[in-house]
Design an enzyme around this catalytic site. Structure first.
Site, mmCIF file in Angstrom:
data_model
loop_
_atom_site.group_PDB
_atom_site.id
_atom_site.type_symbol
_atom_site.label_atom_id
_atom_site.label_comp_id
_atom_site.label_asym_id
_atom_site.label_seq_id
_atom_site.Cartn_x
_atom_site.Cartn_y
_atom_site.Cartn_z
ATOM 1 N N ILE A 12 0.848 -1.209 0.000
ATOM 2 C CA ILE A 12 0.000 0.000 0.000
ATOM 3 C C ILE A 12 0.881 1.256 0.000
ATOM 4 C CG2 ILE A 12 -1.933 1.211 1.086
ATOM 5 C CD1 ILE A 12 -2.705 -1.390 2.479
ATOM 6 N N LYS A 34 12.629 -0.477 6.284
ATOM 7 C CA LYS A 34 13.671 -1.427 6.711
ATOM 8 C C LYS A 34 14.027 -2.410 5.597
ATOM 9 C CE LYS A 34 14.310 -4.894 10.393
ATOM 10 N NZ LYS A 34 13.622 -5.588 11.500
ATOM 11 N N ILE A 60 12.023 1.428 11.885
ATOM 12 C CA ILE A 60 11.299 2.421 12.705
ATOM 13 C C ILE A 60 11.489 2.185 14.212
ATOM 14 C CG2 ILE A 60 9.560 3.075 10.979
ATOM 15 C CD1 ILE A 60 7.549 1.245 12.551
ATOM 16 N N THR A 125 -6.103 -1.088 10.840
ATOM 17 C CA THR A 125 -6.786 -2.094 10.017
ATOM 18 C C THR A 125 -8.130 -2.495 10.606
ATOM 19 O OG1 THR A 125 -6.673 -4.431 9.334
ATOM 20 C CG2 THR A 125 -5.283 -3.804 11.173
ATOM 21 N N ASP A 126 -9.019 -2.965 9.739
ATOM 22 C CA ASP A 126 -10.332 -3.449 10.219
ATOM 23 C C ASP A 126 -10.182 -4.669 11.129
ATOM 24 O OD1 ASP A 126 -9.726 -5.425 8.313
ATOM 25 O OD2 ASP A 126 -11.585 -5.208 7.183
ATOM 26 N N GLU A 127 -9.027 -5.362 11.032
ATOM 27 C CA GLU A 127 -8.848 -6.578 11.843
ATOM 28 C C GLU A 127 -8.767 -6.266 13.332
ATOM 29 O OE1 GLU A 127 -6.227 -9.653 10.624
ATOM 30 O OE2 GLU A 127 -6.589 -9.290 8.507
ATOM 31 N N TYR A 149 -1.082 -10.570 15.049
ATOM 32 C CA TYR A 149 -0.991 -9.423 14.128
ATOM 33 C C TYR A 149 -1.999 -8.356 14.517
ATOM 34 C CZ TYR A 149 -2.253 -6.532 10.121
ATOM 35 O OH TYR A 149 -2.568 -5.455 9.321
ATOM 36 N N SER A 152 -1.373 -6.626 17.803
ATOM 37 C CA SER A 152 -0.285 -5.635 17.766
ATOM 38 C C SER A 152 -0.759 -4.365 17.050
ATOM 39 C CB SER A 152 0.970 -6.219 17.098
ATOM 40 O OG SER A 152 0.750 -6.438 15.725
ATOM 41 N N LYS A 153 -1.583 -4.532 16.022
ATOM 42 C CA LYS A 153 -2.107 -3.351 15.314
ATOM 43 C C LYS A 153 -3.082 -2.572 16.199
ATOM 44 C CE LYS A 153 -1.610 -2.130 11.611
ATOM 45 N NZ LYS A 153 -0.621 -1.170 11.021
ATOM 46 N N LEU A 205 -6.847 -23.358 -0.076
ATOM 47 C CA LEU A 205 -7.988 -22.640 0.506
ATOM 48 C C LEU A 205 -8.182 -23.132 1.937
ATOM 49 C CD1 LEU A 205 -10.252 -20.610 -0.178
ATOM 50 C CD2 LEU A 205 -11.599 -22.526 -1.040
HETATM 51 P P1 NAD Z 1 3.454 -4.852 3.337
HETATM 52 O O1 NAD Z 1 3.768 -6.024 4.188
HETATM 53 O O2 NAD Z 1 3.328 -5.020 1.874
HETATM 54 O O3 NAD Z 1 4.547 -3.693 3.581
HETATM 55 C C1 NAD Z 1 5.038 -3.368 4.833
HETATM 56 C C2 NAD Z 1 6.270 -2.499 4.627
HETATM 57 O O4 NAD Z 1 6.783 -2.136 5.930
HETATM 58 C C3 NAD Z 1 7.423 -3.201 3.910
HETATM 59 O O5 NAD Z 1 7.975 -2.359 2.924
HETATM 60 C C4 NAD Z 1 8.447 -3.486 4.997
HETATM 61 O O6 NAD Z 1 9.781 -3.536 4.546
HETATM 62 C C5 NAD Z 1 8.201 -2.305 5.924
HETATM 63 N N1 NAD Z 1 8.639 -2.568 7.306
HETATM 64 C C6 NAD Z 1 8.354 -3.656 8.067
HETATM 65 N N2 NAD Z 1 8.952 -3.549 9.266
HETATM 66 C C7 NAD Z 1 9.590 -2.348 9.280
HETATM 67 C C8 NAD Z 1 10.371 -1.663 10.245
HETATM 68 N N3 NAD Z 1 10.619 -2.198 11.454
HETATM 69 N N4 NAD Z 1 10.862 -0.446 9.930
HETATM 70 C C9 NAD Z 1 10.631 0.099 8.698
HETATM 71 N N5 NAD Z 1 9.927 -0.521 7.733
HETATM 72 C C10 NAD Z 1 9.400 -1.725 8.021
HETATM 73 O O7 NAD Z 1 2.147 -4.226 3.977
HETATM 74 P P2 NAD Z 1 0.859 -3.535 3.331
HETATM 75 O O8 NAD Z 1 -0.108 -4.577 2.982
HETATM 76 O O9 NAD Z 1 1.303 -2.547 2.342
HETATM 77 O O10 NAD Z 1 0.290 -2.789 4.634
HETATM 78 C C11 NAD Z 1 0.704 -1.465 4.943
HETATM 79 C C12 NAD Z 1 -0.020 -1.019 6.195
HETATM 80 O O11 NAD Z 1 -1.431 -1.075 5.972
HETATM 81 C C13 NAD Z 1 0.251 -1.895 7.412
HETATM 82 O O12 NAD Z 1 0.325 -1.062 8.542
HETATM 83 C C14 NAD Z 1 -0.982 -2.798 7.487
HETATM 84 O O13 NAD Z 1 -1.227 -3.208 8.824
HETATM 85 C C15 NAD Z 1 -2.054 -1.853 6.982
HETATM 86 N N6 NAD Z 1 -3.217 -2.497 6.354
HETATM 87 C C16 NAD Z 1 -3.054 -3.356 5.304
HETATM 88 C C17 NAD Z 1 -4.175 -3.890 4.671
HETATM 89 C C18 NAD Z 1 -4.047 -4.834 3.506
HETATM 90 O O14 NAD Z 1 -5.063 -5.363 3.057
HETATM 91 N N7 NAD Z 1 -2.871 -5.046 2.935
HETATM 92 C C19 NAD Z 1 -5.454 -3.559 5.129
HETATM 93 C C20 NAD Z 1 -5.570 -2.692 6.218
HETATM 94 C C21 NAD Z 1 -4.448 -2.145 6.804
HETATM 95 O O1 DAU Z 2 -8.460 -6.857 6.706
HETATM 96 C C1 DAU Z 2 -7.261 -6.161 6.546
HETATM 97 C C2 DAU Z 2 -6.111 -7.135 6.602
HETATM 98 O O2 DAU Z 2 -6.160 -7.882 5.391
HETATM 99 C C3 DAU Z 2 -4.765 -6.474 6.776
HETATM 100 O O3 DAU Z 2 -4.738 -5.807 8.014
HETATM 101 C C4 DAU Z 2 -3.644 -7.512 6.707
HETATM 102 O O4 DAU Z 2 -2.370 -6.896 6.774
HETATM 103 C C5 DAU Z 2 -3.767 -8.261 5.397
HETATM 104 O O5 DAU Z 2 -2.791 -9.285 5.341
HETATM 105 C C6 DAU Z 2 -5.161 -8.864 5.244
HETATM 106 O O6 DAU Z 2 -5.367 -9.929 6.204
HETATM 107 P P1 DAU Z 2 -6.130 -11.289 5.828
HETATM 108 O O7 DAU Z 2 -5.714 -12.339 6.764
HETATM 109 O O8 DAU Z 2 -7.590 -11.048 5.648
HETATM 110 O O9 DAU Z 2 -5.504 -11.515 4.344
HETATM 111 P P2 DAU Z 2 -4.929 -12.845 3.644
HETATM 112 O O10 DAU Z 2 -4.675 -12.469 2.221
HETATM 113 O O11 DAU Z 2 -3.835 -13.467 4.412
HETATM 114 O O12 DAU Z 2 -6.186 -13.819 3.693
HETATM 115 C C7 DAU Z 2 -7.441 -13.445 3.146
HETATM 116 C C8 DAU Z 2 -8.408 -14.604 3.381
HETATM 117 O O13 DAU Z 2 -7.984 -15.727 2.583
HETATM 118 C C9 DAU Z 2 -8.425 -15.109 4.809
HETATM 119 O O14 DAU Z 2 -9.753 -15.459 5.167
HETATM 120 C C10 DAU Z 2 -7.532 -16.332 4.806
HETATM 121 C C11 DAU Z 2 -7.720 -16.875 3.402
HETATM 122 N N1 DAU Z 2 -6.529 -17.553 2.836
HETATM 123 C C12 DAU Z 2 -5.340 -16.884 2.871
HETATM 124 C C13 DAU Z 2 -4.192 -17.466 2.371
HETATM 125 C C14 DAU Z 2 -2.879 -16.739 2.397
HETATM 126 C C15 DAU Z 2 -6.633 -18.817 2.279
HETATM 127 O O15 DAU Z 2 -7.733 -19.407 2.244
HETATM 128 N N2 DAU Z 2 -5.500 -19.401 1.774
HETATM 129 C C16 DAU Z 2 -4.288 -18.781 1.795
HETATM 130 O O16 DAU Z 2 -3.278 -19.376 1.335
#
Ligand code: NAD
Ligand code: DAU
Length: 333
Positions: A12, A34, A60, A125-127, A149, A152-153, A205
């Site tokens: 993101i 990082k 960070i 996050t919504d989680e 996860y 911690s968030k 799945l």
């Molecule tokens: P990502 O895992 O793709 O990227 C995380 C980034 O943080 C990476 O570039 C990593 O190198 C960097 N990072 C990790 N530890 C670090 C540290 N100690 N110091 C500096 N940099 C560090 O994650 P994302 O999916 O892009 O998520 C970004 C943010 O959005 C996160 O805070 C996540 O909780 C939140 N979020 C993600 C989703 C989603 O669906 N992906 C949804 C809701 C919220």
């Molecule tokens: O809701 C926001 C969150 O969405 C973010 O805060 C997280 O950083 C992000 O990773 C994501 O979390 P989820 O656990 O929802 O995403 P993930 O892609 O890991 O899984 C989505 C759904 O798919 C979940 O119900 C688990 C399922 N899944 C996931 C994986 C990786 C499978 O069935 N098989 C898989 O191999």
């Protein structure tokens, strides 16, 4: 305006940097990351020589280096994306989640308090709400996170809020639903399933496939973050959801269909521990500051799959280098 973006080499964060540099020609972006297994500077290749962009490798949690960066860069806005983000990894290796997500966020808040900033946008996050069987989460619902996860968030989210209440640090918080789109690390369900199918592999799945996620296209989330950054109120929390709910099985069938594959590719595997059944967000509050998602799931998932088809070298490298060890551990293979 100078933006200090943390975790900008991730999924993101990199989409957000592209969005900001494209939309605001006078904004400068300093990206600190990082570069963990999922931090990838390839995501920022198109802007690496941009006059308004600078990258600094930094953890960070490293308070001394963070202090030096604030002193040198004097950012106006901090946008904190940096985090350990994968739920399955938090079950296998939880400490890194507490370190980065809680301690790292605390270091940034404390340093921002010391130097003074105009706005601290914390990406939550919504989680953090936990799971909801019916209805949709509102911003004042209690937080009941279920994984290391999300716990911690939730801790980071509450710390950020406390810095507004106690120290009047101008904090705003967003809680978004599941993002999808380009540059997502191929351990998350959509890029994992798409890339596995493109390699003619099975797709794992979890459980029955009946868990529900509320999907948002990453560009829509970036526009929502932009709206909150510029028009949100200090101390407020904003849900950013796409409203496109799908069971994992429905999602899987859409991906299979788009790639011309049949259901024999599905491998039902053991469920994730503590697997949340459903996430869903009420987005009334953010819509009042003028944001709505613009993309439909039907169109944006096609675009996303096309991107992964056209960028095989991007994800192949990641799967080979970083993901393979984890995958072996995850499935005891
Ligand atoms: P990502 O895992 O793709 O990227 C995380 C980034 O943080 C990476 O570039 C990593 O190198 C960097 N990072 C990790 N530890 C670090 C540290 N100690 N110091 C500096 N940099 C560090 O994650 P994302 O999916 O892009 O998520 C970004 C943010 O959005 C996160 O805070 C996540 O909780 C939140 N979020 C993600 C989703 C989603 O669906 N992906 C949804 C809701 C919220
Ligand atoms: O809701 C926001 C969150 O969405 C973010 O805060 C997280 O950083 C992000 O990773 C994501 O979390 P989820 O656990 O929802 O995403 P993930 O892609 O890991 O899984 C989505 C759904 O798919 C979940 O119900 C688990 C399922 N899944 C996931 C994986 C990786 C499978 O069935 N098989 C898989 O191999």
């Amino acid at each position: 305006m100078k933006l200090l973006v943390t975790g900008g080499a991730g999924f993101i964060g990199s989409n957000f940097i592209h969005h900001i540099l494209g939309k605001y020609p006078n904004y400068k972006v300093v990206n600190i990351d990082k570069l963990t297994y999922c931090g990838n500077l390839d995501n920022l290749e198109k802007v690496e020589n941009h006059n308004n962009y600078k990258f600094i490798k930094c953890d960070i949690c490293d308070s001394e280096k963070i202090d030096e960066i604030f002193e040198e860069e004097k950012p106006d806005f901090v946008i904190n994306f940096a985090a350990e983000t994968h739920v399955d990894r938090s079950i296998l290796e939880p400490y890194s989640f507490t370190n980065t997500n809680v301690i790292g966020t605390h270091v940034l808040l404390e340093t921002a308090k010391k130097y003074g900033i105009e706005r601290f946008l914390h990406i939550s996050t919504d989680e953090t709400y936990g799971s909801i069987n019916n209805g949709k989460f509102k911003e004042d619902d209690i937080l009941m996170p279920n994984s290391p996860y999300s716990a911690s968030k939730a801790s980071a989210d509450l710390l950020a809020r406390s810095y507004f209440k106690t120290f009047s640090l101008p904090v705003v918080i967003t809680r978004s639903s599941n993002n999808y789109g380009p540059y997502q690390f191929p351990e998350k369900v959509i890029p994992l399933f798409v890339s596995n199918l493109l390699e003619n592999k099975k797709i794992p799945l979890y459980g029955t496939g009946m868990n529900i996620r509320d999907w948002i296209y990453v560009q829509d989330n970036c526009e929502g973050l932009d709206a909150v950054l510029h028009r949100g109120d200090d101390g407020e929390i904003y849900n950013i959801g796409g409203g496109d709910e799908k069971t994992n099985l429905e999602l899987t069938k859409i991906i299979l269909n788009e790639l011309g594959k049949d259901e024999s590719h599905i491998e039902y595997v053991e469920d994730r521990l503590g697997h949340d059944l459903r996430y869903a967000l009420n987005i009334e509050k953010v819509s009042k500051i003028g944001w709505q998602p613009r993309h439909t799931f039907e169109d944006a998932i096609k675009e996303t799959i096309k991107w992964y088809k056209e960028n095989k070298s991007w994800w192949k490298k990641l799967k080979k280098e970083a993901f393979s060890e984890y995958y072996k551990k995850q499935y005891n293979k």
